[in-house]
Design a protein around this motif. Sequence first.
Motif, PDB file in Angstrom:
ATOM      1  N   PHE A  20       0.852  -1.190   0.000  1.00 33.14           N
ATOM      2  CA  PHE A  20       0.000   0.000   0.000  1.00 33.14           C
ATOM      3  C   PHE A  20       0.882   1.232   0.000  1.00 33.14           C
ATOM      4  CE2 PHE A  20      -2.415   3.326   2.279  1.00 33.14           C
ATOM      5  CZ  PHE A  20      -3.521   3.405   1.444  1.00 33.14           C
ATOM      6  N   ASP A  21       0.584   2.167  -0.868  1.00 28.15           N
ATOM      7  CA  ASP A  21       1.328   3.416  -0.951  1.00 28.15           C
ATOM      8  C   ASP A  21       0.463   4.541  -0.375  1.00 28.15           C
ATOM      9  OD1 ASP A  21       3.767   4.856  -2.194  1.00 28.15           O
ATOM     10  OD2 ASP A  21       2.048   6.009  -2.914  1.00 28.15           O
ATOM     11  N   ARG A  22       0.873   5.065   0.783  1.00 31.07           N
ATOM     12  CA  ARG A  22       0.055   6.066   1.469  1.00 31.07           C
ATOM     13  C   ARG A  22       0.012   7.395   0.735  1.00 31.07           C
ATOM     14  NH1 ARG A  22       1.845   5.012   7.815  1.00 31.07           N
ATOM     15  NH2 ARG A  22       1.071   2.849   7.923  1.00 31.07           N
ATOM     16  N   THR A  23       1.019   7.674  -0.059  1.00 29.12           N
ATOM     17  CA  THR A  23       1.038   8.948  -0.782  1.00 29.12           C
ATOM     18  C   THR A  23      -0.010   8.980  -1.885  1.00 29.12           C
ATOM     19  OG1 THR A  23       3.405   9.168  -0.350  1.00 29.12           O
ATOM     20  CG2 THR A  23       2.472  10.546  -2.097  1.00 29.12           C
ATOM     21  N   THR A  24      -0.098   7.894  -2.625  1.00 32.76           N
ATOM     22  CA  THR A  24      -1.013   7.849  -3.768  1.00 32.76           C
ATOM     23  C   THR A  24      -2.240   6.978  -3.518  1.00 32.76           C
ATOM     24  OG1 THR A  24       0.157   5.955  -4.730  1.00 32.76           O
ATOM     25  CG2 THR A  24       0.937   8.158  -5.331  1.00 32.76           C
ATOM     26  N   LEU A  25      -2.266   6.285  -2.372  1.00 30.99           N
ATOM     27  CA  LEU A  25      -3.353   5.361  -2.009  1.00 30.99           C
ATOM     28  C   LEU A  25      -3.452   4.189  -2.985  1.00 30.99           C
ATOM     29  CD1 LEU A  25      -6.207   7.801  -0.874  1.00 30.99           C
ATOM     30  CD2 LEU A  25      -4.374   6.763   0.477  1.00 30.99           C
ATOM     31  N   ARG A  26      -2.331   3.862  -3.610  1.00 31.08           N
ATOM     32  CA  ARG A  26      -2.336   2.687  -4.478  1.00 31.08           C
ATOM     33  C   ARG A  26      -2.356   1.418  -3.635  1.00 31.08           C
ATOM     34  NH1 ARG A  26       1.112   6.022  -7.676  1.00 31.08           N
ATOM     35  NH2 ARG A  26       0.469   6.140  -9.880  1.00 31.08           N
ATOM     36  N   VAL A  27      -3.122   0.450  -4.074  1.00 28.01           N
ATOM     37  CA  VAL A  27      -3.258  -0.838  -3.387  1.00 28.01           C
ATOM     38  C   VAL A  27      -2.789  -1.940  -4.329  1.00 28.01           C
ATOM     39  CG1 VAL A  27      -4.855  -2.463  -2.304  1.00 28.01           C
ATOM     40  CG2 VAL A  27      -5.210   0.003  -2.031  1.00 28.01           C
ATOM     41  N   TYR A  28      -1.954  -2.842  -3.811  1.00 31.13           N
ATOM     42  CA  TYR A  28      -1.459  -3.949  -4.625  1.00 31.13           C
ATOM     43  C   TYR A  28      -1.882  -5.269  -3.995  1.00 31.13           C
ATOM     44  CZ  TYR A  28       1.743  -6.509  -7.711  1.00 31.13           C
ATOM     45  OH  TYR A  28       2.285  -7.346  -8.656  1.00 31.13           O
ATOM     46  N   SER A  29      -2.440  -6.118  -4.808  1.00 28.53           N
ATOM     47  CA  SER A  29      -2.957  -7.407  -4.358  1.00 28.53           C
ATOM     48  C   SER A  29      -1.896  -8.245  -3.646  1.00 28.53           C
ATOM     49  CB  SER A  29      -3.502  -8.179  -5.558  1.00 28.53           C
ATOM     50  OG  SER A  29      -3.658  -9.560  -5.277  1.00 28.53           O
ATOM     51  N   LEU A  30      -2.241  -8.798  -2.487  1.00 31.49           N
ATOM     52  CA  LEU A  30      -1.332  -9.694  -1.780  1.00 31.49           C
ATOM     53  C   LEU A  30      -0.981 -10.898  -2.640  1.00 31.49           C
ATOM     54  CD1 LEU A  30       0.181 -10.807   0.681  1.00 31.49           C
ATOM     55  CD2 LEU A  30      -2.006 -11.728   1.507  1.00 31.49           C
ATOM     56  N   LEU A  31      -1.961 -11.468  -3.291  1.00 29.62           N
ATOM     57  CA  LEU A  31      -1.698 -12.648  -4.119  1.00 29.62           C
ATOM     58  C   LEU A  31      -0.660 -12.333  -5.189  1.00 29.62           C
ATOM     59  CD1 LEU A  31      -2.264 -15.549  -4.999  1.00 29.62           C
ATOM     60  CD2 LEU A  31      -4.193 -14.692  -6.350  1.00 29.62           C
ATOM     61  N   GLN A  89      -4.700  -6.781   7.655  1.00 27.37           N
ATOM     62  CA  GLN A  89      -5.521  -6.135   6.635  1.00 27.37           C
ATOM     63  C   GLN A  89      -6.182  -4.855   7.141  1.00 27.37           C
ATOM     64  OE1 GLN A  89      -5.922  -6.970   3.262  1.00 27.37           O
ATOM     65  NE2 GLN A  89      -4.144  -8.266   3.736  1.00 27.37           N
ATOM     66  N   ALA A  90      -6.345  -4.750   8.465  1.00 34.03           N
ATOM     67  CA  ALA A  90      -6.972  -3.558   9.042  1.00 34.03           C
ATOM     68  C   ALA A  90      -5.984  -2.424   9.278  1.00 34.03           C
ATOM     69  CB  ALA A  90      -7.659  -3.917  10.366  1.00 34.03           C
ATOM     70  N   LEU A  91      -4.692  -2.656   9.035  1.00 37.17           N
ATOM     71  CA  LEU A  91      -3.685  -1.634   9.306  1.00 37.17           C
ATOM     72  C   LEU A  91      -3.827  -0.418   8.400  1.00 37.17           C
ATOM     73  CD1 LEU A  91      -0.483  -3.828   9.862  1.00 37.17           C
ATOM     74  CD2 LEU A  91      -1.854  -2.659  11.594  1.00 37.17           C
ATOM     75  N   GLU A  92      -4.353  -0.616   7.208  1.00 39.73           N
ATOM     76  CA  GLU A  92      -4.555   0.492   6.270  1.00 39.73           C
ATOM     77  C   GLU A  92      -6.037   0.577   5.930  1.00 39.73           C
ATOM     78  OE1 GLU A  92      -2.470   2.645   5.582  1.00 39.73           O
ATOM     79  OE2 GLU A  92      -0.510   1.742   5.998  1.00 39.73           O
ATOM     80  N   PRO A  93      -6.780   1.481   6.579  1.00 40.13           N
ATOM     81  CA  PRO A  93      -8.229   1.567   6.359  1.00 40.13           C
ATOM     82  C   PRO A  93      -8.629   1.737   4.895  1.00 40.13           C
ATOM     83  CG  PRO A  93      -7.601   2.861   8.264  1.00 40.13           C
ATOM     84  CD  PRO A  93      -6.326   2.421   7.623  1.00 40.13           C
ATOM     85  N   ALA A  94      -7.856   2.508   4.125  1.00 44.28           N
ATOM     86  CA  ALA A  94      -8.206   2.738   2.723  1.00 44.28           C
ATOM     87  C   ALA A  94      -8.130   1.460   1.902  1.00 44.28           C
ATOM     88  CB  ALA A  94      -7.291   3.804   2.119  1.00 44.28           C
ATOM     89  N   ALA A  95      -7.266   0.539   2.305  1.00 39.28           N
ATOM     90  CA  ALA A  95      -7.161  -0.752   1.624  1.00 39.28           C
ATOM     91  C   ALA A  95      -8.129  -1.762   2.232  1.00 39.28           C
ATOM     92  CB  ALA A  95      -5.731  -1.276   1.706  1.00 39.28           C
TER      93      ALA A  95
END
Length: 276
Positions: A20-31, A89-95
């Motif tokens: 997870f990138d906090r600057t851009t809020l990009r989310v990348y799949s764990l899988l 998974q709860a560490l980043e609310p946006a993700a």
Amino acid sequence: MGVVEDARYDGVDRSPWGKFDRTTLRVYSLLFHLIDAGAVAGVLWDRFLTPSQRRVISAGLNMPQDQARSVVCFLAAMHDIGKLIPYFQALEPAAHVRLGEDLLADTGRMVHVPHARASMHAGLHLLGELGFAVGGNDSPAVRAAQSLGGHHGRFLQLDVDGAASAHRVQATLGGPAWQDLRRRYARLLWHLFGVDEAPERLSVEAAVLITGLTMVADRVASQRRYWVPNADTPSFGAAEHHSRARWQADEEVERLGLARFALDRIPFTTAHPGLE
């Protein structure tokens, strides 16, 4: 649903995040991150490990080198399976809000478990289901699970009958929906990296080398410049991403200068004229 169906675009749930990138809020799949790490490990096996290191791992697994390579890629890919738990998974609310309804409804009591330790505890049982013998400290499942837990550079003690017991894992790492998804991820990685069977043994030397290789593979695949472009592309299924990941891993290992030179074996005096 089987692994072939899970590997398709509309197969297994890919909503849990791994990067997870906090600057851009990009989310990348764990899988996809797990697949990336396994693919990098395969290239490092081919181009970075010395022949003697490959022989030590192969002997330590009591497998031919091609089969040992598959097992190493699988174990490297499994390193972050402990991120597939409610606490992480709860560490980043946006993700976190992107998770499927079944996972959100099955969170249960939130327990603080670092993801490396969770990889070790959950991995022990997943490996057991795949044929790794579970027993004492020298059993393949225990040593492989400790390799998963050690991917940050420190091996952790594994209490098979305590914190790593099936009862404790079920109580602390999410309910049936989480357990089922971890199982599906593990079986999918087993399939994608072409593992035929679990090793009957795992030596200490092989476990240490596999852990070190996993650490390098994880560091390569965790570079922001490595995964962010993948997060920006259209979503693929696991099988399609696996094909792309192997190509990307090969390019990145070359760019980082991690490939070893293949030198011809020549006499010392030929390589160093004038010296006896």
